[in-house]
Design an enzyme around this catalytic site. Structure first.
Site, short mmCIF file in Angstrom:
data_model
loop_
_atom_site.label_atom_id
_atom_site.label_comp_id
_atom_site.label_asym_id
_atom_site.label_seq_id
_atom_site.Cartn_x
_atom_site.Cartn_y
_atom_site.Cartn_z
N GLN A 87 -5.15 -1.71 9.28
CA GLN A 87 -5.02 -3.05 8.71
C GLN A 87 -5.64 -4.08 9.65
O GLN A 87 -5.36 -4.09 10.86
CB GLN A 87 -3.54 -3.36 8.44
CG GLN A 87 -3.29 -4.63 7.64
CD GLN A 87 -3.77 -4.55 6.18
OE1 GLN A 87 -3.89 -3.46 5.61
NE2 GLN A 87 -4.05 -5.68 5.60
N LYS A 109 0.84 -1.21 0.00
CA LYS A 109 0.00 0.00 0.00
C LYS A 109 0.87 1.25 0.00
O LYS A 109 0.61 2.20 -0.74
CB LYS A 109 -0.98 -0.04 1.19
CG LYS A 109 -2.04 -1.11 1.00
CD LYS A 109 -2.90 -1.39 2.22
CE LYS A 109 -3.80 -2.60 1.92
NZ LYS A 109 -4.75 -2.93 2.99
N ASP A 127 -11.49 2.43 3.40
CA ASP A 127 -11.76 0.99 3.40
C ASP A 127 -13.25 0.71 3.22
O ASP A 127 -13.64 -0.42 2.90
CB ASP A 127 -11.34 0.39 4.76
CG ASP A 127 -10.08 -0.45 4.68
OD1 ASP A 127 -9.78 -0.97 3.59
OD2 ASP A 127 -9.41 -0.58 5.72
#
Ligand code: L34
Length: 296
Positions: A97, A53, A120
């Site tokens: 995460q 990422k 997200d």
């Protein structure tokens, strides 16, 4: 029939090129989109996703900040980090995460992220918007799957999509997206899972299968319909002494056998994974353009 391979790396690269144009337009107006990624603990798979990422941001010229904390980090500490990222004007996207260590309540953490920075798409506000078809942020993996289907000539409209798996990250949202009355959707969707009775009888009716179980090579050739399109979301790191790094990535689908029966299939690696990363970049760019009221 031998399946056509749906190349996620190639499709993701195409989307990256489209993003470069948008990013250049934002930069011309003095705006650099920024993404913060928070990793708690030392799970090797998570470490590798977080690294990818950061690298994707770098490649596109986005501002990025990676915050790594030990597994012993308290929930309170993590909430404080999120508060400061919420308040930071350079940051347009915040990603924590998953999975988090067991002593931290994931839902509580997600709830603290500003929904306007939730790239997200996991905040209940964005989950709700997704369900009713309102613009918000779509979760990266499900949105990437939709893009992949469309860009490989497999429009789900009118088709029976069987999703295997019901996680909040993939199974439930991909079903919600593909059932929408919208372009790239309009599918008939079934969600099957670990408690589904006679799973094979359900999966064999799928024109499109989305396998998101988290179990290496779980889907065998006798579980799919002849000519089906197979999207393998599995990202399993299995140890392999013969491999250079001592492990290899494998999907949730028995690729070698299933590819002889499917009409199209995504590989692992190089399938859904790269799509997840590029859709995250896309959401970050979208978030920056919304924050600055730019229509790009
Ligand atoms: N908050 N947590 C949050 N957001 C996410 O979107 C994720 N996920 C999943 C796990 N936890 C998360 C990811 O980023 C899974 N995931 C992810 C991302 C990228 C890849 C796989 C899973 C990927 O690109 N995999 C490569 C192989 C790995 C490698 O090359 O090292 C592939 O080609 O499939």
């Amino acid at each position: 029939m031998t399946a056509k391979i749906i190349n996620g790396k190639e499709i993701a690269e195409q989307i990256r090129q489209e993003l470069r144009t948008k990013i250049a337009a934002l930069k011309a107006r003095g705006i650099t989109p920024g993404l913060a990624v928070v990793l708690v603990g030392e799970d090797p798979a998570s470490q590798s996703y977080v690294r990818m990422k950061g690298r994707a941001c770098e490649d596109l010229g986005l501002y990025s900040k990676t915050i790594v904390k030990p597994a012993t980090t308290s929930e309170e500490e993590l909430l404080t980090i999120i508060d400061s990222l919420n308040a930071d004007p350079r940051i347009n996207g915040i990603l924590v995460q998953l999975p988090l260590p067991k002593h931290i309540d994931e839902n509580k953490i997600i709830l603290r992220i500003d929904p306007d920075k939730d790239v997200d798409g996991f905040h209940p506000i964005n989950v709700g918007k997704m369900l009713i078809g309102e613009p918000g942020f779509l979760p990266c993996t499900p949105h990437g799957i939709q893009e992949m289907l469309m860009r490989s000539g497999n429009d789900p409209e009118g088709k029976h999509v069987v999703v295997v798996g019901r996680s909040n990250i993939v199974g439930k949202p991909v079903a919600a997206i593909l059932v929408q009355k919208a372009k790239g959707a309009n599918a008939t969707v079934t969600i099957a899972h670990s408690r589904t009775r006679d799973l094979g009888s359900i999966t064999r009716t799928g024109d499109i299968m989305v396998a998101a179980i988290g179990s290496p090579e779980f889907i065998k050739a006798d579980m799919i319909k002849e000519g089906a399109v197979i999207i393998d979301v599995g990202s399993n790191r299995v140890s392999d002494p013969s491999a250079k790094r001592g492990y290899r990535w494998t999907g949730d689908v028995d690729f070698e056998a299933v590819k002889e029966k499917a009409s199209a299939i995504t590989p692992v690696p190089g399938g859904v994974g790269p799509m997840t990363i590029v859709m995250l970049m896309s959401n970050t760019v979208l978030s920056a353009s919304r924050a600055h009221r730019q229509d790009i």
